[in-house]
Design an enzyme around this catalytic site. Structure first.
Site, PDB file in Angstrom:
ATOM      1  N   THR A   1     132.904  39.405  63.110  1.00 19.32           N
ATOM      2  CA  THR A   1     134.044  40.057  62.468  1.00 19.32           C
ATOM      3  C   THR A   1     133.513  40.776  61.231  1.00 19.32           C
ATOM      4  O   THR A   1     133.070  41.908  61.327  1.00 19.32           O
ATOM      5  CB  THR A   1     135.149  39.035  62.119  1.00 19.32           C
ATOM      6  OG1 THR A   1     134.582  37.900  61.488  1.00 19.32           O
ATOM      7  CG2 THR A   1     135.867  38.602  63.381  1.00 19.32           C
TER       8      THR A   1
ATOM      9  N   LYS B   1     129.113  32.964  64.668  1.00 31.81           N
ATOM     10  CA  LYS B   1     129.644  33.971  63.753  1.00 31.81           C
ATOM     11  C   LYS B   1     130.223  33.295  62.519  1.00 31.81           C
ATOM     12  O   LYS B   1     130.459  32.094  62.505  1.00 31.81           O
ATOM     13  CB  LYS B   1     130.713  34.818  64.421  1.00 31.81           C
ATOM     14  CG  LYS B   1     132.002  34.064  64.666  1.00 31.81           C
ATOM     15  CD  LYS B   1     133.154  34.988  65.034  1.00 31.81           C
ATOM     16  CE  LYS B   1     133.610  35.794  63.841  1.00 31.81           C
ATOM     17  NZ  LYS B   1     134.344  34.978  62.839  1.00 31.81           N
TER      18      LYS B   1
ATOM     19  N   THR C   1     137.525  32.119  61.255  1.00 30.56           N
ATOM     20  CA  THR C   1     136.754  31.429  62.258  1.00 30.56           C
ATOM     21  C   THR C   1     135.254  31.361  62.189  1.00 30.56           C
ATOM     22  O   THR C   1     134.567  32.361  62.089  1.00 30.56           O
ATOM     23  CB  THR C   1     137.027  31.954  63.668  1.00 30.56           C
ATOM     24  OG1 THR C   1     138.410  31.951  63.835  1.00 30.56           O
ATOM     25  CG2 THR C   1     136.404  31.066  64.711  1.00 30.56           C
TER      26      THR C   1
ATOM     27  N   GLU D   1     129.925  35.300  52.244  1.00 33.15           N
ATOM     28  CA  GLU D   1     130.492  36.421  51.493  1.00 33.15           C
ATOM     29  C   GLU D   1     129.921  36.500  50.085  1.00 33.15           C
ATOM     30  O   GLU D   1     130.100  35.596  49.277  1.00 33.15           O
ATOM     31  CB  GLU D   1     132.016  36.297  51.418  1.00 33.15           C
ATOM     32  CG  GLU D   1     132.673  36.775  52.693  1.00 33.15           C
ATOM     33  CD  GLU D   1     134.164  36.554  52.668  1.00 33.15           C
ATOM     34  OE1 GLU D   1     134.845  37.215  53.441  1.00 33.15           O
ATOM     35  OE2 GLU D   1     134.628  35.719  51.878  1.00 33.15           O
TER      36      GLU D   1
ATOM     37  N   ASN E   1     137.197  39.021  48.548  1.00 32.93           N
ATOM     38  CA  ASN E   1     138.392  38.257  48.892  1.00 32.93           C
ATOM     39  C   ASN E   1     139.649  38.713  48.166  1.00 32.93           C
ATOM     40  O   ASN E   1     140.758  38.467  48.629  1.00 32.93           O
ATOM     41  CB  ASN E   1     138.144  36.765  48.657  1.00 32.93           C
ATOM     42  CG  ASN E   1     137.283  36.207  49.755  1.00 32.93           C
ATOM     43  OD1 ASN E   1     137.691  36.172  50.900  1.00 32.93           O
ATOM     44  ND2 ASN E   1     136.068  35.817  49.411  1.00 32.93           N
TER      45      ASN E   1
ATOM     46  N   THR F   1     143.628  45.011  51.053  1.00 29.97           N
ATOM     47  CA  THR F   1     144.108  46.228  50.398  1.00 29.97           C
ATOM     48  C   THR F   1     143.252  47.431  50.777  1.00 29.97           C
ATOM     49  O   THR F   1     142.237  47.284  51.426  1.00 29.97           O
ATOM     50  CB  THR F   1     144.111  46.063  48.879  1.00 29.97           C
ATOM     51  OG1 THR F   1     142.787  45.740  48.458  1.00 29.97           O
ATOM     52  CG2 THR F   1     145.058  44.982  48.477  1.00 29.97           C
TER      53      THR F   1
END
Lengths: 405, 405
Positions: free
Chosen positions: A152, A178, A189, A276, A400, A405
């Site tokens: 993703t 993933k 996920t 991230e 995050n 947005t």
């Protein structure tokens, strides 16, 4: 900016296991977002799934069906089919029924998996339309394409593979994964699919996946958020010309267990390396606990502390924050005078305070590395646990805060 | 950028309680960083202290002494005297012994408190040198100056005050606090000092402070990190011309309890409003739990989730993240079909999914406010708990990554 994660290694085909990828255009046209996996007849499948009470519709269906004679696994990205209530279950049933119809198997022999945005209706027609192409694409050589197909917001595909010999026969264990839901919030996920051609009895296979997941996927954390869609599946096709492993014992079982664990570990750690905003890959090792749980409590207190994570981002050897996290982990009767803390090989704290021989320069040198080990010696017993995590960077907040947005 | 926190309110003097401030120049010359508080003879003192196993030297000393006939409280900022081992205890003893000598009381009648950097030796001589000036400064009118004197990286001083009448006598409850350790990492410590002129028996006073702290200071969180130095003290000087409260019952006790709780609440919430990098003041209310603990588990899962906190920072009504946090809170047998979630008065999720009447515009309007209430109805029982927290901003990472540099 993944930490220490390069191109995919060689992913050996697993006899009896094929993968096919196609585009359903769920989030954008042309994206190869549907992956079908086919297991040879007689395969056994075992898995562990999210502990989140709000589990997604496909997780509910997969749990019901995975004990049976599974032949297909159907994964879509771009939509998690989570928080979708009863219509979500109907949607999961529809996509698997269609695949079953096309493939000539029973619906209950197809397991569904979804990952992506929470709370949007699953685009059933788009997925159904992509199934013929995915089936036509099935091949044992498609592991790398599938690793990309299940991504993703991962920045890199993740795969691992091992082979070993037993009685002159080559046994293969190959898998892909993933990004974890905890690091991929709305794109919920962590998914992992690992296949082997060994022949393994269902109960042994289930123990194997639970044990390996506990030591790997269940020991990684970015921010403590567990997704609604996490699934880790282990498939044994039984195509290798070797006897069935009926008990958790013997040389063949031992070799398989070791190979499976190595693949799980590599896949789980790859998720952290691609966390991230991650700029550091951090190993938190807790030794000398009186029980495994207290080692985990201390490890997670350290791994989840935003103060430690921001210090790691800043490469600041802030040992006071580590001590404070250990102290608040909730371990009963913790005697701080017995605790030693190491950054890499450098002792930073001993007996409840700064180690007398420690200098900031030593700590700073370790913290400057991209891969950092924090080792905590509790001095209470013989238990150990290890957790892998990342730092907390500006980029994490940016990703995050701005995700929708 | 504190959220909804203005100038100090009027802080009524408490008969029998005086405060004196002086400069020891611990972190920088001229900073008024030492606060001495004097209680009239016959006062009772009760308190709650950090649960962190790595508690600081002054906390250990205060715990030992607070049951006795306390006369003085000595606070320094700029140095936490934490992680300092045996020499730290010696240092705490030395400063209190010096104050006792100057004031003509026993050393055991002085309680020490420290806040500031962890792991540095306490500058005993500097503190000792400031004590005569602090004693000379003692006055019942010094609450505001003391509120500034105990600050570390707080952006605003924090105080609260209430008065009530009983049998024609005015009773006062006044207090001050400073930033929580969890939001002021190395400058460790949440400190709170609340005094009343009511006469309260020691056991009643201890129950009062524990109960009030549980509903206020123990219900705030920024990042889950508990400091090594947290202390909250309640002092009853007994100077009001009223009978002693010997039991937790009756009109006087009820009025005092209410006033104490209001002051505690205001002081605790002020800490959150001044949280590091805070742009939102967030109330997480969990109702309908089968037990208080499960309400807390759900509340903290939401309040600590970096995914929710970053969404709050971005004013993004990301209800999927809230559901996912509720689902992973570890509540046994959680029936998600009974759960409703509200943002302010807007129902965002119902029966495990997005509420049918919900629109993003409604959620966005609530999230645009500086003060946000997240209400979770579990539908399992009659228990409720409320927690206060902040968002997670770029500024938080900046402050904590760059704190020591």
């Amino acid at each position: 900016m993944a930490v220490g994660l390069g191109p995919l290694p060689t992913l050996h085909p697993v006899p009896g296991f094929e993968l096919g990828i196609a585009s359903a255009g769920i989030k954008r046209p042309g994206r190869r977002d549907v992956v079908v996996m086919r297991c040879a007849e007689g395969s056994h499948v075992a898995g562990v799934t999210t502990t989140n009470a709000f589990c997604a519709a496909p997780v509910i269906v997969t749990r019901e069906r995975m004990q049976g004679a599974v032949r297909y696994l159907l994964t879509n990205t771009g939509n998690a089919n989570a928080g979708t209530g009863e219509p979500g279950l109907v949607a999961a049933h529809r996509t698997t029924a269609r695949l079953a119809e096309l493939a000539g198997v029973a619906e209950a022999q197809v397991l569904p998996f979804s990952t992506g945005v929470i709370g949007e209706p699953l685009p059933v027609e788009k997925i159904e339309a992509a199934l013929p192409a995915a089936l036509a694409d099935l091949s044992p050589d498609n592991w790398a394409a599938a690793a990309s197909g299940i991504m993703t917001t991962d920045t890199l595909p993740k795969g691992a593979s091992r082979q070993f010999q037993h009685d002159g026969v080559t046994v293969t264990v190959t898998g892909i994964s993933k990004g974890a839901g905890m690091i991929r919030p709305n794109m919920a996920t962590m998914l992992g699919y690992i296949a082997t051609d060994a022949k393994v009895a269902p109960n042994v296979l289930q123990d194997l996946v639970r044990d390996a997941a506990n030591k790997s996927f269940n020991r990684i954390t970015i921010d403590g958020d567990t997704s609604t869609n996490d699934c880790c599946m282990l498939i044994a096709t039984g195509q290798a010309a070797l006897p069935e492993i009926e008990r958790a014992e013997g040389a063949l079982f031992g070799a398989l267990k070791a190979a499976v664990l190595e693949v799980f570990m590599e896949l789980a750690q790859a998720i952290v390396r691609d966390g991230e905003g991650a700029t550091k890959f951090v190993t938190v090792e807790v030794n000398g606990g009186a029980a495994a749980q207290e080692c985990l409590d201390v490890g997670y207190a350290v791994a989840h502390s935003p103060l430690i994570k921001t210090a790691l981002f800043a490469s600041d050897p802030n040992w006071g924050r580590i001590l404070a996290a250990v102290g608040r982990a909730g371990v009963a009767d913790l005697d701080v005078s017995k605790i030693d803390v190491f950054l890499g090989d450098v002792c930073i704290a001993s007996r409840g305070g700064r180690f007398s021989g420690y200098t900031e320069e030593q700590g700073a040198a370790v913290m400057a590395e991209a891969e950092i080990r924090i080792r905590i010696e509790l001095g209470r017993g013989q238990f150990s646990e290890t957790i892998w995590t990342t730092d907390l960077s500006h980029e994490y907040v940016k990703i995050n805060a701005e995700y929708r947005t």
